[in-house]
Design a protein around this motif. Structure first.
Motif, PDB file in Angstrom:
ATOM      1  N   PRO A 112      44.121 -14.950  40.307  1.00  0.00           N
ATOM      2  CA  PRO A 112      43.545 -14.316  38.929  1.00  0.00           C
ATOM      3  C   PRO A 112      42.654 -15.285  38.170  1.00  0.00           C
ATOM      4  O   PRO A 112      41.998 -14.863  37.294  1.00  0.00           O
ATOM      5  N   HIS A 113      43.161 -16.513  38.404  1.00  0.00           N
ATOM      6  CA  HIS A 113      42.763 -17.693  37.737  1.00  0.00           C
ATOM      7  C   HIS A 113      41.216 -18.250  38.349  1.00  0.00           C
ATOM      8  O   HIS A 113      40.409 -18.956  37.513  1.00  0.00           O
ATOM      9  N   LEU A 114      40.848 -17.665  39.260  1.00  0.00           N
ATOM     10  CA  LEU A 114      39.630 -17.972  39.922  1.00  0.00           C
ATOM     11  C   LEU A 114      38.606 -16.750  39.793  1.00  0.00           C
ATOM     12  O   LEU A 114      39.177 -15.518  39.894  1.00  0.00           O
ATOM     13  N   VAL A 115      37.332 -17.059  39.737  1.00  0.00           N
ATOM     14  CA  VAL A 115      36.402 -15.986  39.529  1.00  0.00           C
ATOM     15  C   VAL A 115      34.826 -16.779  40.448  1.00  0.00           C
ATOM     16  O   VAL A 115      34.723 -18.072  39.990  1.00  0.00           O
ATOM     17  N   LYS A 116      34.273 -15.773  41.093  1.00  0.00           N
ATOM     18  CA  LYS A 116      33.182 -16.269  41.874  1.00  0.00           C
ATOM     19  C   LYS A 116      31.860 -15.533  41.499  1.00  0.00           C
ATOM     20  O   LYS A 116      32.185 -14.404  41.066  1.00  0.00           O
ATOM     21  N   THR A 117      30.681 -16.190  41.204  1.00  0.00           N
ATOM     22  CA  THR A 117      29.475 -15.668  40.550  1.00  0.00           C
ATOM     23  C   THR A 117      28.914 -15.079  42.062  1.00  0.00           C
ATOM     24  O   THR A 117      28.823 -15.576  42.937  1.00  0.00           O
ATOM     25  N   PHE A 118      27.879 -14.085  41.515  1.00  0.00           N
ATOM     26  CA  PHE A 118      27.302 -13.583  42.376  1.00  0.00           C
ATOM     27  C   PHE A 118      25.896 -12.837  42.035  1.00  0.00           C
ATOM     28  O   PHE A 118      25.838 -12.691  40.799  1.00  0.00           O
ATOM     29  N   ARG A 119      24.846 -12.237  42.717  1.00  0.00           N
ATOM     30  CA  ARG A 119      23.853 -11.582  42.178  1.00  0.00           C
ATOM     31  C   ARG A 119      23.374 -11.007  43.469  1.00  0.00           C
ATOM     32  O   ARG A 119      22.942 -11.763  44.365  1.00  0.00           O
ATOM     33  N   VAL A 120      23.270  -9.623  43.550  1.00  0.00           N
ATOM     34  CA  VAL A 120      22.575  -8.850  44.554  1.00  0.00           C
ATOM     35  C   VAL A 120      21.123  -8.666  44.166  1.00  0.00           C
ATOM     36  O   VAL A 120      20.576  -8.198  43.088  1.00  0.00           O
ATOM     37  N   SER A 121      20.273  -9.319  45.043  1.00  0.00           N
ATOM     38  CA  SER A 121      18.957  -8.917  44.825  1.00  0.00           C
ATOM     39  C   SER A 121      18.224  -7.725  44.841  1.00  0.00           C
ATOM     40  O   SER A 121      18.846  -6.847  45.451  1.00  0.00           O
ATOM     41  N   ARG A 122      17.248  -7.413  43.780  1.00  0.00           N
ATOM     42  CA  ARG A 122      16.882  -6.251  43.537  1.00  0.00           C
ATOM     43  C   ARG A 122      15.280  -6.225  44.231  1.00  0.00           C
ATOM     44  O   ARG A 122      14.512  -5.342  43.794  1.00  0.00           O
ATOM     45  N   ASP A 123      15.019  -7.076  45.068  1.00  0.00           N
ATOM     46  CA  ASP A 123      13.910  -7.199  45.598  1.00  0.00           C
ATOM     47  C   ASP A 123      13.601  -5.927  46.434  1.00  0.00           C
ATOM     48  O   ASP A 123      14.354  -5.410  47.315  1.00  0.00           O
ATOM     49  N   LYS A 124      12.465  -5.250  46.319  1.00  0.00           N
ATOM     50  CA  LYS A 124      12.111  -3.949  47.001  1.00  0.00           C
ATOM     51  C   LYS A 124      11.782  -4.235  48.557  1.00  0.00           C
ATOM     52  O   LYS A 124      12.012  -3.362  49.194  1.00  0.00           O
ATOM     53  N   HIS A 125      11.539  -5.391  48.652  1.00  0.00           N
ATOM     54  CA  HIS A 125      11.179  -5.773  50.051  1.00  0.00           C
ATOM     55  C   HIS A 125      12.418  -7.057  50.580  1.00  0.00           C
ATOM     56  O   HIS A 125      12.065  -7.663  51.487  1.00  0.00           O
ATOM     57  N   PHE A 126      13.337  -6.530  50.262  1.00  0.00           N
ATOM     58  CA  PHE A 126      14.507  -7.507  50.549  1.00  0.00           C
ATOM     59  C   PHE A 126      14.781  -7.543  51.921  1.00  0.00           C
ATOM     60  O   PHE A 126      14.851  -8.683  52.640  1.00  0.00           O
ATOM     61  N   ALA A 127      14.874  -6.680  52.671  1.00  0.00           N
ATOM     62  CA  ALA A 127      15.202  -6.223  54.087  1.00  0.00           C
ATOM     63  C   ALA A 127      14.158  -7.056  54.849  1.00  0.00           C
ATOM     64  O   ALA A 127      14.377  -7.889  55.887  1.00  0.00           O
TER      65      ALA A 127
END
Length: 359
Positions: A138-153
């Motif tokens: 519980p003392h650790l946390v990881k950051t992230f960001r999911v791309s919202r790019d429409k042409h991601f795939a």
């Protein structure tokens, strides 16, 4: 007076027990255990044996039974004893795990070992064991960001395709700028590392200006084309494209993987690219800089040369960066991309599903 029946021991066991008694290196607790068995084999009563070895009747009887059950080997080590601390119940363990995952302490954003111990009514070490067994941190946390790019795939498939199956007679270059690298000097000299003490450096610093590193990582051999410039506008990007054009032999197509920074898409850049048809730009999705392998190189130079350096001027910083590039290119090791586009897209889909289920 109660007597105990004589213990029958083999000649081999008797020889081994007598050897243990005679050997000066035998631990004393093993010596008196062996004597108990030898005296019992001679027909002495428990009381007589206890008086001879200076132990209680209970001890004499215990080690007589141990020999009968396990032989000489049973005398050489103590039997395992149950813990003096009562083990935690499964219900208490489930409670700690549930509180860790689904509750928060009243005065903090996450649990600490001691706050959980106080809330659950158990020891700090018990909390640590439960968390370790269940992989909870519980003392650790990881950051992230999911791309919202429409042409991601499509962009992922394009970039990963270049990594895993590059085109013939072409080079794949990962290009980006590491902007605003600060020439920081420490306010006081630090102390060197010595045995038992880490090296030291002051927490405060003096700013002496900034520079921007333009870098192109060759995915074939790991070499880096790089230069430092004071700013990172489209003019500087064009200068860097010209540098790449000069340093790579003609006859090879160049596939550049870049991010969506506006300077990569200005009309002047587009005109230059049109006039130099061997250059092909491939854009990573928005919020997906991890897809550009040059970021891996930037992490290396930051950790190994910049973060703990002390630079009295921008010129000194530039010299350190260029020297690092020279040393890197003298013995380059290419970074190898391993994940396929389908694996990446599946993982992103799972992440989106998990996020949607939580909100």
């Amino acid at each position: 007076m109660r007597t105990i029946e004589r213990i029958s021991i083999s000649s081999a066991d008797r020889e081994g027990l007598e050897g243990l008694v005679r050997n000066r290196n035998t631990p004393q607790k093993v010596v008196w255990r062996a004597r108990i068995v030898l005296l019992a084999s001679d027909g002495l009563t428990a009381e007589a044996i206890a008086a001879a070895v200076g132990k209680s009747l209970l001890t004499v009887r215990r080690w007589r039974r141990r020999y009968v059950a396990k032989g000489v080997d049973g005398l050489l080590k103590d039997a395992t004893r149950p813990s003096r601390v009562k083990p935690l119940s499964p219900e208490k363990i489930k409670q700690v795990v549930h509180m860790t995952l689904h509750e928060k302490p009243p005065k903090a954003t996450h649990w600490s070992g001691r706050s959980m111990a106080a809330a659950a009514g158990i020891s700090y070490s018990s909390v640590q064991r439960i968390w370790r067994a269940h992989g909870l941190k519980p003392h650790l946390v990881k950051t992230f960001r999911v791309s919202r790019d429409k042409h991601f795939a499509a962009k992922v498939e394009d970039v990963v395709g270049l990594y895993l199956d590059p085109p013939d007679k072409a080079l794949v270059l990962c290009v980006d700028e590491k902007s605003q690298i600060q020439a920081l000097d420490r306010t006081q000299p630090g102390l060197p590392m010595k045995k038992g003490r880490a090296g030291t450096m002051t927490h405060d610093y003096k700013r002496n200006g900034t520079t921007t590193l333009f870098a192109a990582l060759n995915m074939l051999d790991g070499k880096v084309i790089g230069t430092c410039m004071p700013r990172h506008r489209h003019r500087e990007f064009l200068r860097f494209l010209k540098l790449i054009d000069q340093q790579i032999a003609e006859g090879l197509d160049l596939h550049l993987i870049v991010d969506n920074y506006a300077t990569h898409k200005t009309p002047a850049v587009k005109r230059w690219l049109k006039a130099h048809p061997r250059f092909h730009l491939h854009f990573t999705p928005t919020s997906a800089s991890w897809l550009n392998m040059v970021e891996r190189f930037f992490a290396e130079i930051t950790r190994n040369r910049i973060r703990r350096g002390a630079f009295k001027s921008v010129a000194e910083l530039k010299g350190a960066i260029m020297q690092y590039l020279e040393n890197h290119n003298a013995n380059p090791k290419p970074f190898v991309w391993t994940k396929s586009a389908s694996q990446i897209l599946e993982k992103v889909a799972r992440a989106k599903q998990a996020l949607e289920s939580q909100h």
